[in-house]
Design a protein around this motif. Structure first.
Motif, short mmCIF file in Angstrom:
data_model
loop_
_atom_site.label_atom_id
_atom_site.label_comp_id
_atom_site.label_asym_id
_atom_site.label_seq_id
_atom_site.Cartn_x
_atom_site.Cartn_y
_atom_site.Cartn_z
N PRO A 301 58.93 13.98 -2.96
CA PRO A 301 59.18 12.62 -3.44
C PRO A 301 58.10 11.66 -2.95
O PRO A 301 57.71 11.68 -1.78
N GLY A 302 57.59 10.84 -3.85
CA GLY A 302 56.57 9.86 -3.49
C GLY A 302 55.15 10.34 -3.63
O GLY A 302 54.22 9.54 -3.64
N VAL A 303 54.94 11.66 -3.74
CA VAL A 303 53.59 12.21 -3.83
C VAL A 303 53.09 12.11 -5.28
O VAL A 303 53.82 12.45 -6.21
N SER A 304 51.85 11.66 -5.45
CA SER A 304 51.21 11.65 -6.76
C SER A 304 49.94 12.48 -6.70
O SER A 304 49.26 12.53 -5.67
N VAL A 305 49.62 13.13 -7.81
CA VAL A 305 48.44 13.98 -7.89
C VAL A 305 47.76 13.75 -9.24
O VAL A 305 48.42 13.76 -10.28
N LEU A 306 46.45 13.54 -9.22
CA LEU A 306 45.69 13.32 -10.43
C LEU A 306 44.52 14.28 -10.46
O LEU A 306 43.64 14.24 -9.59
N GLY A 307 44.49 15.17 -11.45
CA GLY A 307 43.42 16.17 -11.54
C GLY A 307 42.26 15.68 -12.37
O GLY A 307 42.42 14.96 -13.34
N ALA A 308 41.05 16.10 -12.00
CA ALA A 308 39.84 15.80 -12.77
C ALA A 308 38.75 16.75 -12.29
O ALA A 308 38.82 17.94 -12.52
N GLY A 309 37.74 16.23 -11.58
CA GLY A 309 36.71 17.07 -11.00
C GLY A 309 35.34 16.81 -11.62
O GLY A 309 35.23 16.14 -12.65
N PRO A 310 34.31 17.35 -10.98
CA PRO A 310 34.35 18.16 -9.77
C PRO A 310 34.39 17.32 -8.50
O PRO A 310 34.31 16.10 -8.56
N ALA A 311 34.54 18.01 -7.36
CA ALA A 311 34.37 17.34 -6.07
C ALA A 311 32.91 16.92 -5.93
O ALA A 311 32.01 17.57 -6.48
N LEU A 312 32.69 15.83 -5.20
CA LEU A 312 31.33 15.33 -4.97
C LEU A 312 30.93 15.38 -3.50
O LEU A 312 29.76 15.63 -3.19
N LEU A 313 31.88 15.10 -2.62
CA LEU A 313 31.63 15.14 -1.18
C LEU A 313 32.72 15.94 -0.50
O LEU A 313 33.88 15.88 -0.90
N ARG A 314 32.33 16.66 0.54
CA ARG A 314 33.31 17.35 1.37
C ARG A 314 32.82 17.29 2.81
O ARG A 314 31.70 17.69 3.10
N GLY A 315 33.63 16.72 3.71
CA GLY A 315 33.21 16.59 5.11
C GLY A 315 32.00 15.72 5.29
O GLY A 315 31.23 15.91 6.24
N GLY A 316 31.81 14.75 4.38
CA GLY A 316 30.68 13.84 4.51
C GLY A 316 29.38 14.38 3.97
O GLY A 316 28.34 13.72 4.06
N GLU A 317 29.38 15.58 3.38
CA GLU A 317 28.18 16.18 2.82
C GLU A 317 28.33 16.32 1.30
O GLU A 317 29.43 16.53 0.79
N THR A 318 27.21 16.21 0.61
CA THR A 318 27.23 16.41 -0.84
C THR A 318 27.65 17.85 -1.14
O THR A 318 27.05 18.80 -0.63
N TRP A 319 28.69 17.97 -1.94
CA TRP A 319 29.30 19.30 -2.21
C TRP A 319 29.91 19.25 -3.59
O TRP A 319 31.03 18.80 -3.78
N ILE A 320 29.15 19.68 -4.59
CA ILE A 320 29.56 19.52 -5.97
C ILE A 320 29.98 20.88 -6.52
O ILE A 320 29.13 21.74 -6.79
N ASN A 321 31.28 21.08 -6.69
CA ASN A 321 31.79 22.37 -7.17
C ASN A 321 31.96 22.33 -8.69
O ASN A 321 33.04 22.56 -9.23
N ALA A 322 30.86 22.05 -9.39
CA ALA A 322 30.93 21.87 -10.83
C ALA A 322 31.37 23.15 -11.53
O ALA A 322 32.23 23.11 -12.42
N ALA A 323 30.81 24.29 -11.17
CA ALA A 323 31.15 25.54 -11.85
C ALA A 323 32.62 25.89 -11.66
O ALA A 323 33.29 26.34 -12.60
N ALA A 324 33.15 25.67 -10.46
CA ALA A 324 34.56 25.97 -10.20
C ALA A 324 35.49 25.10 -11.03
O ALA A 324 36.64 25.47 -11.29
#
Length: 424
Positions: A301-324
């Motif tokens: 309850p209360g949780v919302s999730v919105l899908g799109a993509g790709p990721a752009l940053l992970r842990g402060g580093e550029t990390w683009i998982n376009a193929a995934a």
């Protein structure tokens, strides 16, 4: 995947005490302010800022950022228009929700697409609004996870699964929610999905491609609209009341959706299963599971999730998982208008738009967007829908310049859903 940093000119022009809102927007200039301050028509902890960055080749891009601190007494959530199978502008959505700020949200089935299924506005991929699953995941695609009041937003890869138990105890997978049976736009579904072009099995996301499955059961709720889609000969639809009890069967499928109930549409083997097991008596039971990349359940309850993509940053580093996320070709390398969501180390959520296709703003590639977000302090970031859909509204006023093509007139596009910031 790590990418080399894009060289950017760090000098920025901010819409601060000495700046103005970019020319052509339909509001008066207003000074920016630190996100912890109050006033300027926004709740404490919410701020709007406009900056201009010069990219490595000298091109300029105009960027609008709405920041939401964890302490802000607001709710951030995705919302849809009147129904899932229709579209409306971000400005209209924001007005109806009384939102202080809003940006466009996820990808959607759009008229004119070569894989269009006939219902503009149908979200492509996962959409959860305050604990309710409105659209199943394109499994493995990146999503923004909003845990509700007091929680910290995060970004990760998401999957969903729904188990359907019939009145006689028979169990089957429920293939989808509120979408055309047999057509999985963007792929990433479950069961016997096959790429329309090749016929090969495919369960991974494939952006702007179509997968087909000739044996499915899809649930329709009042969120979809007043009527479920008309089915082909041989399709079957079970009509359910509020408790999930069968009140009737119709074939072919298609007809009214009970205001306080739902329906189940079956095609192929799914239709045969409903004929055999959809009986009056005990209710159908749906068990829904939504998990993150670690397999942990996130639906609550209360949780919302919105899908799109790709990721752009992970842990402060550029990390683009376009193929995934199913992106191929020039989707990630062209400069385009972009809408993104990002999270800073302190949990501050950034909703940003990069204007493009105009003489004063070139748009950005995904890597350029990632590097700019990182320079603003973001640690995690996610690409949302962009192009002509990129829109920012603050206090009911359009703040950027949406364009459907290079040099096209500024015009707000109707979209499937929006991320809204609503004062509590």
């Amino acid at each position: 995947m790590r990418w080399c940093a894009v060289l950017l000119a760090i000098a920025a022009t901010a819409t601060g005490c000495t700046g103005h809102a970019p020319a052509g927007r339909d509001d008066l200039p207003r000074p920016a302010r630190p996100a912890g301050e109050c006033g300027q028509g926004l709740p404490c902890g919410v701020a709007e800022e406009w900056i201009t960055r010069r990219l490595a080749d000298g091109a300029r891009v105009s960027i609008g950022v709405v920041s939401v601190r964890p302490s802000a007494r607001v709710t951030v959530k995705p919302v849809v228009g009147d129904h899932l199978a229709t579209t409306e502008t971000v400005r209209r959505t924001a007005r109806r929700e009384r939102a202080v700020a809003a940006v466009n949200g996820s990808f959607f089935d759009i008229a004119g697409s070569p894989v269009f299924s006939g219902y503009p506005g149908d979200p492509l991929g996962i959409l959860v609004v305050e604990g309710r699953l409105l659209s199943e995941a394109a499994n493995g695609r990146t999503a923004l996870i909003l845990p509700g009041a007091g929680g910290r937003p995060r970004i990760g890869e998401v999957r969903s699964g729904i188990r359907l138990t019939a009145p006689d105890g028979a169990v089957r997978e429920l293939d989808g929610v509120d979408r055309v049976p047999g057509r999985i736009v963007g792929c990433g579904g479950t069961g016997g999905d096959r790429l329309a072009g090749t016929g090969l099995p495919e369960q991974r996301p494939r952006h702007n491609q179509l997968c087909l499955d000739d044996s499915e059961i899809v649930a329709f709720t009042p969120d979809w609209g007043a009527h479920s889609p008309p089915g082909a000969p041989g399709s079957v639809e079970a009509v359910l009341d509020h408790d999930g009890r069968v009140t009737g069967l119709r074939s072919p499928a298609g007809g009214g959706i009970p205001r306080s109930g739902s329906t189940l549409t079956g095609i192929g083997e799914g239709a045969d299963w409903l004929r055999e097991h959809a009986r009056q008596g005990p209710p159908f039971v749906r068990r829904t599971r939504v998990t993150d990349g670690s397999g942990r359940s996130i639906l609550a309850p209360g949780v919302s999730v919105l899908g799109a993509g790709p990721a752009l940053l992970r842990g402060g580093e550029t990390w683009i998982n376009a193929a995934a996320n199913g992106f191929t070709g020039d989707t990630s390398t062209e400069r385009r208008p972009r809408t993104v969501a990002a999270v800073k180390a302190d949990g501050t959520l950034l909703l940003a738009v990069f204007d493009g296709r105009g003489p004063d703003s070139a748009g950005v590639t995904l890597r350029e967007a990632a590097e700019i977000l990182r320079s603003l302090g973001a640690r995690e970031a996610l690409n949302l829908d962009g192009g002509g859909s990129t829109t920012m509204v603050v206090n009911g006023r359009l703040r950027n310049r949406p364009r459907s093509a290079e040099g096209a007139p500024v015009r707000e596009r109707a979209v499937a859903d929006a991320l809204v910031v609503v004062a509590r």
